[in-house]
Write an enzyme that holds these catalytic residues in place. Structure first.
Site, PDB file in Angstrom:
ATOM      1  N   CYS A  40     -16.362 -12.769 -25.031  1.00  0.00           N
ATOM      2  CA  CYS A  40     -17.052 -13.930 -25.598  1.00  0.00           C
ATOM      3  C   CYS A  40     -16.441 -14.277 -26.947  1.00  0.00           C
ATOM      4  CB  CYS A  40     -18.540 -13.604 -25.716  1.00  0.00           C
ATOM      5  SG  CYS A  40     -19.554 -14.916 -26.394  1.00  0.00           S
ATOM      6  N   CYS A  92     -38.154  -4.558 -30.143  1.00  0.00           N
ATOM      7  CA  CYS A  92     -38.904  -3.314 -30.379  1.00  0.00           C
ATOM      8  C   CYS A  92     -40.367  -3.458 -30.013  1.00  0.00           C
ATOM      9  CB  CYS A  92     -38.757  -2.863 -31.835  1.00  0.00           C
ATOM     10  SG  CYS A  92     -39.777  -3.808 -33.004  1.00  0.00           S
ATOM     11  N   CYS A 106     -35.892  -9.766 -33.532  1.00  0.00           N
ATOM     12  CA  CYS A 106     -36.433  -8.448 -33.875  1.00  0.00           C
ATOM     13  C   CYS A 106     -35.709  -7.905 -35.102  1.00  0.00           C
ATOM     14  CB  CYS A 106     -36.223  -7.504 -32.690  1.00  0.00           C
ATOM     15  SG  CYS A 106     -36.636  -5.780 -32.994  1.00  0.00           S
ATOM     16  N   ARG A 110     -32.050  -4.258 -37.627  1.00  0.00           N
ATOM     17  CA  ARG A 110     -31.170  -5.336 -38.039  1.00  0.00           C
ATOM     18  C   ARG A 110     -30.144  -4.903 -39.093  1.00  0.00           C
ATOM     19  NH1 ARG A 110     -32.635  -9.458 -41.978  1.00  0.00           N
ATOM     20  NH2 ARG A 110     -31.211 -11.204 -41.752  1.00  0.00           N
ATOM     21  N   ARG A 364     -15.121 -17.825 -18.295  1.00  0.00           N
ATOM     22  CA  ARG A 364     -15.430 -16.453 -18.709  1.00  0.00           C
ATOM     23  C   ARG A 364     -14.470 -15.482 -18.038  1.00  0.00           C
ATOM     24  NH1 ARG A 364     -17.685 -16.518 -22.538  1.00  0.00           N
ATOM     25  NH2 ARG A 364     -19.737 -15.659 -22.911  1.00  0.00           N
TER      26      ARG A 364
HETATM   27  P1  NAD Z   1     -16.055 -22.433 -25.228  1.00  0.00           P
HETATM   28  O1  NAD Z   1     -14.820 -22.428 -26.014  1.00  0.00           O
HETATM   29  O2  NAD Z   1     -16.048 -21.820 -23.870  1.00  0.00           O
HETATM   30  O3  NAD Z   1     -16.599 -23.932 -25.074  1.00  0.00           O
HETATM   31  C1  NAD Z   1     -16.577 -24.860 -26.106  1.00  0.00           C
HETATM   32  C2  NAD Z   1     -16.323 -26.226 -25.470  1.00  0.00           C
HETATM   33  O4  NAD Z   1     -16.486 -27.214 -26.487  1.00  0.00           O
HETATM   34  C3  NAD Z   1     -14.915 -26.374 -24.902  1.00  0.00           C
HETATM   35  O5  NAD Z   1     -14.979 -26.828 -23.572  1.00  0.00           O
HETATM   36  C4  NAD Z   1     -14.281 -27.421 -25.832  1.00  0.00           C
HETATM   37  O6  NAD Z   1     -13.347 -28.263 -25.163  1.00  0.00           O
HETATM   38  C5  NAD Z   1     -15.500 -28.206 -26.307  1.00  0.00           C
HETATM   39  N1  NAD Z   1     -15.308 -28.923 -27.564  1.00  0.00           N
HETATM   40  C6  NAD Z   1     -14.606 -28.518 -28.654  1.00  0.00           C
HETATM   41  N2  NAD Z   1     -14.648 -29.479 -29.607  1.00  0.00           N
HETATM   42  C7  NAD Z   1     -15.399 -30.481 -29.120  1.00  0.00           C
HETATM   43  C8  NAD Z   1     -15.797 -31.758 -29.652  1.00  0.00           C
HETATM   44  N3  NAD Z   1     -15.421 -32.166 -30.856  1.00  0.00           N
HETATM   45  N4  NAD Z   1     -16.578 -32.540 -28.875  1.00  0.00           N
HETATM   46  C9  NAD Z   1     -16.950 -32.131 -27.624  1.00  0.00           C
HETATM   47  N5  NAD Z   1     -16.578 -30.965 -27.086  1.00  0.00           N
HETATM   48  C10 NAD Z   1     -15.824 -30.144 -27.823  1.00  0.00           C
HETATM   49  O7  NAD Z   1     -17.190 -21.714 -26.111  1.00  0.00           O
HETATM   50  P2  NAD Z   1     -18.565 -21.076 -25.619  1.00  0.00           P
HETATM   51  O8  NAD Z   1     -18.354 -19.677 -25.178  1.00  0.00           O
HETATM   52  O9  NAD Z   1     -19.205 -22.022 -24.673  1.00  0.00           O
HETATM   53  O10 NAD Z   1     -19.363 -21.005 -26.994  1.00  0.00           O
HETATM   54  C11 NAD Z   1     -19.782 -22.197 -27.643  1.00  0.00           C
HETATM   55  C12 NAD Z   1     -20.401 -21.875 -29.001  1.00  0.00           C
HETATM   56  O11 NAD Z   1     -21.623 -21.160 -28.807  1.00  0.00           O
HETATM   57  C13 NAD Z   1     -19.536 -20.975 -29.893  1.00  0.00           C
HETATM   58  O12 NAD Z   1     -19.633 -21.477 -31.217  1.00  0.00           O
HETATM   59  C14 NAD Z   1     -20.219 -19.624 -29.783  1.00  0.00           C
HETATM   60  O13 NAD Z   1     -19.982 -18.817 -30.909  1.00  0.00           O
HETATM   61  C15 NAD Z   1     -21.666 -20.052 -29.703  1.00  0.00           C
HETATM   62  N6  NAD Z   1     -22.630 -19.052 -29.193  1.00  0.00           N
HETATM   63  C16 NAD Z   1     -23.842 -19.005 -29.789  1.00  0.00           C
HETATM   64  C17 NAD Z   1     -24.809 -18.118 -29.355  1.00  0.00           C
HETATM   65  C18 NAD Z   1     -26.173 -18.112 -29.980  1.00  0.00           C
HETATM   66  O14 NAD Z   1     -26.961 -17.197 -29.692  1.00  0.00           O
HETATM   67  N7  NAD Z   1     -26.517 -19.079 -30.810  1.00  0.00           N
HETATM   68  C19 NAD Z   1     -24.522 -17.236 -28.298  1.00  0.00           C
HETATM   69  C20 NAD Z   1     -23.264 -17.330 -27.683  1.00  0.00           C
HETATM   70  C21 NAD Z   1     -22.329 -18.242 -28.135  1.00  0.00           C
HETATM   71  C1  022 Z   2     -22.867 -14.394 -29.456  1.00  0.00           C
HETATM   72  N1  022 Z   2     -22.942 -15.088 -30.591  1.00  0.00           N
HETATM   73  C2  022 Z   2     -21.891 -15.927 -30.636  1.00  0.00           C
HETATM   74  C3  022 Z   2     -21.171 -15.731 -29.499  1.00  0.00           C
HETATM   75  N2  022 Z   2     -21.783 -14.782 -28.783  1.00  0.00           N
HETATM   76  C4  022 Z   2     -23.941 -14.972 -31.546  1.00  0.00           C
HETATM   77  C5  022 Z   2     -23.610 -14.751 -32.872  1.00  0.00           C
HETATM   78  C6  022 Z   2     -24.633 -14.645 -33.815  1.00  0.00           C
HETATM   79  C7  022 Z   2     -25.963 -14.764 -33.454  1.00  0.00           C
HETATM   80  C8  022 Z   2     -26.282 -14.972 -32.117  1.00  0.00           C
HETATM   81  C9  022 Z   2     -25.270 -15.071 -31.172  1.00  0.00           C
HETATM   82  C10 022 Z   2     -26.990 -14.712 -34.427  1.00  0.00           C
HETATM   83  C11 022 Z   2     -27.860 -15.744 -34.737  1.00  0.00           C
HETATM   84  C12 022 Z   2     -28.680 -15.318 -35.762  1.00  0.00           C
HETATM   85  C13 022 Z   2     -28.313 -14.035 -36.072  1.00  0.00           C
HETATM   86  N3  022 Z   2     -27.256 -13.654 -35.279  1.00  0.00           N
HETATM   87  C14 022 Z   2     -28.947 -13.210 -37.125  1.00  0.00           C
HETATM   88  C15 022 Z   2     -30.020 -12.387 -36.537  1.00  0.00           C
HETATM   89  C16 022 Z   2     -30.867 -11.729 -37.606  1.00  0.00           C
HETATM   90  O1  022 Z   2     -30.457 -11.705 -38.756  1.00  0.00           O
HETATM   91  O2  022 Z   2     -31.935 -11.232 -37.249  1.00  0.00           O
HETATM   92  C17 022 Z   2     -26.633 -12.408 -35.311  1.00  0.00           C
HETATM   93  C18 022 Z   2     -26.968 -11.412 -34.378  1.00  0.00           C
HETATM   94  C19 022 Z   2     -26.351 -10.141 -34.417  1.00  0.00           C
HETATM   95  C20 022 Z   2     -25.394  -9.859 -35.395  1.00  0.00           C
HETATM   96  C21 022 Z   2     -25.063 -10.844 -36.315  1.00  0.00           C
HETATM   97  C22 022 Z   2     -25.677 -12.110 -36.273  1.00  0.00           C
HETATM   98  C23 022 Z   2     -24.779  -8.507 -35.450  1.00  0.00           C
HETATM   99  O3  022 Z   2     -25.200  -7.599 -34.769  1.00  0.00           O
HETATM  100  N4  022 Z   2     -23.733  -8.293 -36.221  1.00  0.00           N
HETATM  101  C24 022 Z   2     -27.983 -11.675 -33.297  1.00  0.00           C
HETATM  102 ZN    ZN Z   3     -21.429 -13.900 -26.940  1.00  0.00          ZN
END
Ligand code: NAD
Ligand code: 022
Ligand code: ZN
Length: 369
Positions: A40, A92, A106, A110, A364
């Protein structure tokens, strides 16, 4: 014991496949044989040195599935032989956050998790006698790991590891953002920005809840076919839109979307996603993790007129409760994971997984041990 792992010895260096030492589980911890792991974004973000909290040397990987092979003193929720998915967001059920019912974040472990160590402040991994750090409490790029029991979801035993490992991050984040964070309802109109490993799961979450219109936005038109297969009804490539993107999307959704999702991590896109929401009630969910230090902007008028800006971590899922349910949905055929796993690699080729992710060639990649 010994474990085979892909170790990040320093930022910007390829992972090295080495045998390292793993100490047994201490109180409240379990030893898990990881059977499969997904690759990822945030693993690479840390490896690239862009993450200011990135720690080295460390065993990356946070998306996996495996089997409990030993339990430490006091462990009550798991036994040897249980099938599990490690949780980078633990549950937890006792901390202020868990008890609040208002968040999945949780706080029990952390502080130590963020430092790459177990709750007692030490690492279980060693290489040539020197500690190697854990990552997001998971470190699924190792064949065996030790982690706290509150960071393990127990799942059914007939689920294939090489598919359900993806539920450890991407699937749960995308589907959860729709059902737990947005609480999107049947008949809604939605826009998903970024059709990658997360955005495509947002799309299948929207299809599950019965969304009326699912607009996908991506600069890579190669994502159109797979997104349609997952339920997208309209595709927009911003590079092919004449004029401004936001008014184009507002027009396409009859006044703006009920829900929009950023799955790009780009702050300009986050603004577009907010502003493409319907006046009065539209909600925009930030999923993408932006580069360190980046800021978002919009005119406050956007919020005063009723649009809502929200964010989500791990789709708002309470890991031990919700992850086993998502595994059930997969086993019942209610969600599609197989078509999103485009590449399978042995551990020796894990670095190629990062290249495939960057070039856009993969959705993926999964490594099977
Ligand atoms: P990815 O690279 O597989 O997909 C991103 C997509 O966005 C690609 O298809 C790309 O072409 C497109 N893109 C890039 N720039 C763009 C733009 N300007 N306009 C429209 N589309 C655009 O990435 P992913 O694995 O799907 O992850 C996406 C995001 O989610 C990452 O920033 C990742 O870190 C985040 N993420 C967050 C969490 C969370 O808990 N909040 C968890 C997992 C991943
Ligand atoms: C997963 N992420 C991106 C791609 N795959 C991702 C990254 C960060 C977070 C979630 C998903 C995230 C959001 C908010 C937080 N994190 C903070 C959580 C908190 O402070 O309670 C985050 C998490 C874990 C870690 C760092 C940031 C870590 O274990 N280092 C959930
Ligand atoms: Zn991830």
């Amino acid at each position: 014991m010994k474990t085979r792992a892909a170790v990040a010895f320093a930022a910007k260096k390829p992972l090295e496949i080495v045998e390292i030492d793993l100490e047994g589980p201490k109180a409240g911890e379990v030893l898990v044989e990881i059977k499969a792991t997904g690759i990822c974004h945030t693993d690479y973000y840390t490896l690239s040195g862009a993450d200011p909290e990135g720690l080295f040397p460390c065993v990356l990987g946070h998306e996996g599935a495996g089997i409990v092979v030993d339990i430490g003193p006091g462990v009550t929720s798991l036994k040897k032989g249980d099938h599990v998915i490690p949780l980078y967001t633990p549950e937890c059920r006792q901390c202020k956050s868990c008890l609040s019912r208002k968040t999945n974040l949780c706080t029990a472990i952390r502080a130590t998790q963020g430092k790459g160590v177990m709750p007692d402040g030490t690492s279980r991994f060693k290489c040539d006698g020197d500690p190697v750090l854990h990552y997001m409490g998971a470190s699924t790029f190792s064949n065996f790991i030790v982690a706290p029991e509150i960071a393990m979801a127990k799942i059914r035993e007939d689920a294939p590891f090489d598919k359900v490992c993806y539920i450890g991050c991407g699937v749960t984040t995308g589907i959860g953002a729709v059902i737990w964070t947005a609480k999107a309802e049947a008949g809604c109109r939605a826009i998903v920005f970024g059709l990658g490993g997360i955005g495509l799961n947002v799309i299948q979450g929207l299809r599950m809840v019965g969304a009326e219109q699912i607009v996908g936005v991506d600069i890579n038109s190669g994502r159109k076919a797979i997104a349609e297969k997952f339920g997208m009804t309209h595709f927009v490539n911003p590079k092919e839109v004449e004029g401004d993107l936001v008014p184009y999307l507002v027009n396409l959704t009859d006044g703006g979307a009920d829900y929009t999702f950023d799955a790009t991590g780009n702050v300009t896109v986050m603004r577009q996603a907010l502003e493409a929401c319907h006046r009065g009630w539209g909600q925009s969910i930030v999923i993408g993790v932006a580069p360190s230090g980046a800021e978002i902007a919009t005119r406050p008028f956007q919020l005063v007129t009723g649009r809502v800006w929200k964010g989500t971590a791990f789709g708002g899922a309470r890991g031990r409760t919700d992850v086993p349910r998502i595994v059930d949905w997969y086993m019942q055929g209610r969600i599609n994971i197989d078509d999103l796993i485009t590449h399978k690699l042995p551990l020796e080729r894990i670095n190629e997984g990062f290249d495939l992710m960057h070039s856009g060639a993969s959705i993926r990649s999964v490594v099977e041990y």
